[in-house]
Design a protein around this motif. Structure first.
Motif, PDB file in Angstrom:
ATOM      1  N   SER A  22     143.022  26.829  54.866  1.00 29.16           N
ATOM      2  CA  SER A  22     143.633  27.536  53.557  1.00 29.16           C
ATOM      3  C   SER A  22     144.008  27.159  52.376  1.00 29.16           C
ATOM      4  CB  SER A  22     144.817  28.129  54.345  1.00 29.16           C
ATOM      5  OG  SER A  22     144.833  28.871  55.426  1.00 29.16           O
ATOM      6  N   GLY A  23     144.313  25.849  52.352  1.00 32.55           N
ATOM      7  CA  GLY A  23     144.406  25.269  51.160  1.00 32.55           C
ATOM      8  C   GLY A  23     143.136  25.223  50.068  1.00 32.55           C
ATOM      9  N   VAL A  24     142.197  25.433  50.515  1.00 36.45           N
ATOM     10  CA  VAL A  24     140.950  25.477  49.902  1.00 36.45           C
ATOM     11  C   VAL A  24     140.337  26.814  49.574  1.00 36.45           C
ATOM     12  CG1 VAL A  24     138.527  24.668  49.830  1.00 36.45           C
ATOM     13  CG2 VAL A  24     139.902  23.140  50.862  1.00 36.45           C
ATOM     14  N   LEU A  25     140.507  27.530  50.619  1.00 35.74           N
ATOM     15  CA  LEU A  25     140.072  28.990  50.458  1.00 35.74           C
ATOM     16  C   LEU A  25     140.947  29.989  49.600  1.00 35.74           C
ATOM     17  CD1 LEU A  25     138.359  29.692  53.753  1.00 35.74           C
ATOM     18  CD2 LEU A  25     137.401  29.167  51.746  1.00 35.74           C
ATOM     19  N   THR A  26     142.251  29.363  49.410  1.00 34.99           N
ATOM     20  CA  THR A  26     143.244  30.360  48.567  1.00 34.99           C
ATOM     21  C   THR A  26     143.668  30.039  47.349  1.00 34.99           C
ATOM     22  OG1 THR A  26     144.969  29.300  50.003  1.00 34.99           O
ATOM     23  CG2 THR A  26     144.095  31.253  50.900  1.00 34.99           C
ATOM     24  N   ARG A  27     144.265  30.852  46.781  1.00 35.56           N
ATOM     25  CA  ARG A  27     144.955  30.465  45.462  1.00 35.56           C
ATOM     26  C   ARG A  27     146.141  31.519  45.299  1.00 35.56           C
ATOM     27  NH1 ARG A  27     140.462  32.977  41.636  1.00 35.56           N
ATOM     28  NH2 ARG A  27     139.825  30.722  41.541  1.00 35.56           N
ATOM     29  N   LYS A  28     147.138  30.982  45.281  1.00 36.98           N
ATOM     30  CA  LYS A  28     148.569  31.842  45.503  1.00 36.98           C
ATOM     31  C   LYS A  28     148.484  32.488  46.764  1.00 36.98           C
ATOM     32  CE  LYS A  28     149.571  31.898  40.513  1.00 36.98           C
ATOM     33  NZ  LYS A  28     149.972  32.761  39.665  1.00 36.98           N
ATOM     34  N   ASN A  29     148.549  33.795  46.673  1.00 37.14           N
ATOM     35  CA  ASN A  29     148.687  34.853  47.967  1.00 37.14           C
ATOM     36  C   ASN A  29     147.300  35.580  47.966  1.00 37.14           C
ATOM     37  OD1 ASN A  29     150.861  34.007  48.889  1.00 37.14           O
ATOM     38  ND2 ASN A  29     152.085  35.579  48.016  1.00 37.14           N
ATOM     39  N   SER A  30     146.080  34.885  47.589  1.00 35.51           N
ATOM     40  CA  SER A  30     144.785  35.423  47.828  1.00 35.51           C
ATOM     41  C   SER A  30     143.490  34.613  47.936  1.00 35.51           C
ATOM     42  CB  SER A  30     144.516  36.317  46.432  1.00 35.51           C
ATOM     43  OG  SER A  30     144.353  35.462  45.419  1.00 35.51           O
ATOM     44  N   LEU A  31     142.338  35.203  48.390  1.00 41.38           N
ATOM     45  CA  LEU A  31     141.127  34.276  48.536  1.00 41.38           C
ATOM     46  C   LEU A  31     140.816  33.861  47.048  1.00 41.38           C
ATOM     47  CD1 LEU A  31     139.262  36.427  51.284  1.00 41.38           C
ATOM     48  CD2 LEU A  31     140.590  34.375  51.493  1.00 41.38           C
ATOM     49  N   ASN A  32     140.210  32.637  47.364  1.00 40.28           N
ATOM     50  CA  ASN A  32     139.470  32.088  46.147  1.00 40.28           C
ATOM     51  C   ASN A  32     138.094  32.283  46.149  1.00 40.28           C
ATOM     52  OD1 ASN A  32     138.504  30.220  44.078  1.00 40.28           O
ATOM     53  ND2 ASN A  32     140.226  28.579  44.381  1.00 40.28           N
ATOM     54  N   ILE A  33     137.582  33.274  45.649  1.00 39.37           N
ATOM     55  CA  ILE A  33     136.273  33.668  45.572  1.00 39.37           C
ATOM     56  C   ILE A  33     135.277  32.618  45.166  1.00 39.37           C
ATOM     57  CG2 ILE A  33     134.755  35.505  45.226  1.00 39.37           C
ATOM     58  CD1 ILE A  33     137.109  36.286  46.917  1.00 39.37           C
ATOM     59  N   ASP A  34     135.675  32.159  43.979  1.00 41.96           N
ATOM     60  CA  ASP A  34     134.636  31.181  43.467  1.00 41.96           C
ATOM     61  C   ASP A  34     134.604  30.082  44.367  1.00 41.96           C
ATOM     62  OD1 ASP A  34     134.896  32.473  40.976  1.00 41.96           O
ATOM     63  OD2 ASP A  34     136.337  31.249  40.070  1.00 41.96           O
ATOM     64  N   ILE A  35     135.520  29.596  45.093  1.00 41.36           N
ATOM     65  CA  ILE A  35     135.208  28.433  46.103  1.00 41.36           C
ATOM     66  C   ILE A  35     134.336  28.862  47.327  1.00 41.36           C
ATOM     67  CG2 ILE A  35     136.397  27.162  47.807  1.00 41.36           C
ATOM     68  CD1 ILE A  35     136.624  25.675  45.244  1.00 41.36           C
ATOM     69  N   ILE A  36     134.605  30.214  47.783  1.00 46.62           N
ATOM     70  CA  ILE A  36     133.780  30.811  48.703  1.00 46.62           C
ATOM     71  C   ILE A  36     132.440  30.552  48.309  1.00 46.62           C
ATOM     72  CG2 ILE A  36     133.437  32.886  49.946  1.00 46.62           C
ATOM     73  CD1 ILE A  36     136.160  33.501  50.197  1.00 46.62           C
ATOM     74  N   ASN A  37     131.955  31.150  47.048  1.00 51.00           N
ATOM     75  CA  ASN A  37     130.796  31.212  46.742  1.00 51.00           C
ATOM     76  C   ASN A  37     130.128  29.913  46.571  1.00 51.00           C
ATOM     77  OD1 ASN A  37     130.422  34.096  46.183  1.00 51.00           O
ATOM     78  ND2 ASN A  37     131.372  33.987  44.416  1.00 51.00           N
ATOM     79  N   SER A  38     130.986  28.822  45.947  1.00 50.97           N
ATOM     80  CA  SER A  38     130.491  27.437  46.061  1.00 50.97           C
ATOM     81  C   SER A  38     130.158  26.848  47.249  1.00 50.97           C
ATOM     82  CB  SER A  38     131.386  26.507  45.415  1.00 50.97           C
ATOM     83  OG  SER A  38     131.096  25.294  45.494  1.00 50.97           O
ATOM     84  N   ILE A  39     130.956  27.067  48.368  1.00 47.73           N
ATOM     85  CA  ILE A  39     130.752  26.580  49.563  1.00 47.73           C
ATOM     86  C   ILE A  39     129.489  27.239  50.196  1.00 47.73           C
ATOM     87  CG2 ILE A  39     131.603  26.315  52.091  1.00 47.73           C
ATOM     88  CD1 ILE A  39     134.593  25.883  50.768  1.00 47.73           C
ATOM     89  N   ALA A  40     129.355  28.640  50.066  1.00 45.46           N
ATOM     90  CA  ALA A  40     128.240  29.050  50.432  1.00 45.46           C
ATOM     91  C   ALA A  40     126.975  28.676  49.990  1.00 45.46           C
ATOM     92  CB  ALA A  40     128.452  30.845  50.182  1.00 45.46           C
TER      93      ALA A  40
END
Length: 384
Positions: A22-40
């Motif tokens: 969660s510490g990677v995938l979230t920023r504050k109380n929402s998903l970190n879409i940039d990180i999801i795209n990068s990992i994908a």
């Protein structure tokens, strides 16, 4: 352990499990879409290299918290399960959109511990996941928070990831976190904290280093990552903790040019069934054994006989998984018992030739046969 910053373990893999916290995938109380795209994108690059990837993804709680407008995750279990149910749809949708960029499909798999503790369901899950990998589909796994009761919860995705790694006989688990490795001190508090580059022995000193503080949207911490590493190294599988926020971290790991902590596996790799017994099942009770039995079982690979048993705890039936421990309360391993707790109380300390006299029958000479047990820890005085 190794704190050399130039250390880089040589990794060659055909199948890996990537757990993203969660510490990677979230920023504050929402998903970190940039990180999801990068990992994908990185997963797609690994696919192009012929590496199969299984993804264990946190983030449902964060997605649900944002979607219904909460300021923080709720503490009550029903509300937390409801929030995860709401967020899971958004989480899988974002992964699906991210993987579509490279023409890959995804599949959602939600599991409880009960799914893996039942042997038939365990094998069914393995067959399904292997089929998805054959079809070049990315399995995305999370705990089924909505229906899991406490006794059937994994409790964290670190241990779920470890169990999936063993289930699929993967070559490596990569645990992506926001800290980026195991440090000798909490790097969030101490500026002089040193990264441990390699862990060769999972002793009490390693557990002491593990932080116990979870992020606001996570259920784990460094402690649960060490727990996962203990399972995997006992199963002969390495694990790496690295920073999921670092650019191209998965590719760097595949290229053996990464910064993080590498957990060295034990030389032996038990069978899939032994891993299931020792590292997936939940113990129904405990049996204390003396030093003679400890030597026979741990060092010589023998079965556990009634003569070496000194204490029985809890109630369990024939065939249940039971931990066997030293007289100093060190857990040595797990096995499936041939006798119930009440019967073991009657025969403990006796020779096999006396079993029938004490019980009126004899089913087996062994309380736990060596084929039905797994050693999960080695006390210092039990190592060769």
């Amino acid at each position: 352990m190794n704190t050399d910053q130039q250390f880089s373990a040589r990794i060659t893999c055909r199948r890996i499990v990537v757990k993203v916290g969660s510490g990677v995938l979230t920023r504050k109380n929402s998903l970190n879409i940039d990180i999801i795209n990068s990992i994908a994108s990185q997963i797609c690059l690994l696919h192009d290299r012929g590496i199969e990837v299984i993804l264990v993804s946190s983030g449902a709680m964060a997605a649900g918290v944002k979607k219904i407008g909460l300021k923080k995750r709720p503490s009550e279990t029903p509300k937390r399960q409801a929030v995860c149910a709401i967020g899971q749809a958004d989480l899988i949708r974002e992964w699906e959109k991210a993987m579509e960029h490279c023409g890959r499909k995804v599949a959602q798999i939600l599991l409880t511990r009960g799914d893996l503790c039942d042997r038939v369901r365990y094998l069914n899950a393995r067959n399904t996941l292997n089929t998805l990998l054959e079809w070049k589909v990315l399995p995305i796994i999370n705990e089924n928070d909505t229906v899991a009761v406490k006794s059937l919860q994994f409790g964290d995705n670190d241990n779920l990831g470890a169990m999936i790694t063993m289930l699929l006989n993967a070559d490596l688990m990569i645990n992506l976190t926001d800290i980026g490795g195991l440090y000798n001190k909490d790097p969030r508090v101490h500026d002089d904290a040193q990264l441990i580059r390699e862990v060769t022995t999972m002793g009490s000193d390693i557990e002491a280093m593990a932080g116990k503080i979870a992020g606001p949207l996570g259920t784990g911490g460094m402690g649960t990552k060490i727990s996962a590493a203990k399972k995997l190294t006992a199963a002969g599988i390495p694990m790496i903790i690295a920073c999921g926020l670092e650019q191209d971290i998965l590719v760097k790991i595949a290229d053996n040019n990464y910064t993080g902590t590498y957990f060295v596996p034990n030389g032996q790799k038990p069978s899939s069934r032994k891993n299931w017994i020792g590292l997936t099942l939940q113990a129904k009770g405990r049996i204390t054994i003396d030093k003679g039995a400890q030597k026979a079982v741990v060092e010589q690979g023998k079965s556990l006989l009634p003569s070496g048993i000194t204490r029985v705890e809890d109630y369990f039936e024939v065939g249940d998984p039971v931990e066997f421990i030293t007289e100093d309360n060190v857990v040595l391993g797990m096995g499936l018992v041939n006798y119930s707790a009440s019967d073991i109380l009657k025969i403990m300390g006796c020779k096999t030739s006396q079993i029938k006299k004490r019980l009126g029958f004899i089913s087996y000479d062994e309380v736990i046969h060596r084929d039905n047990l797994m050693i999960t820890a080695y006390p210092d005085d039990a190592r060769s």
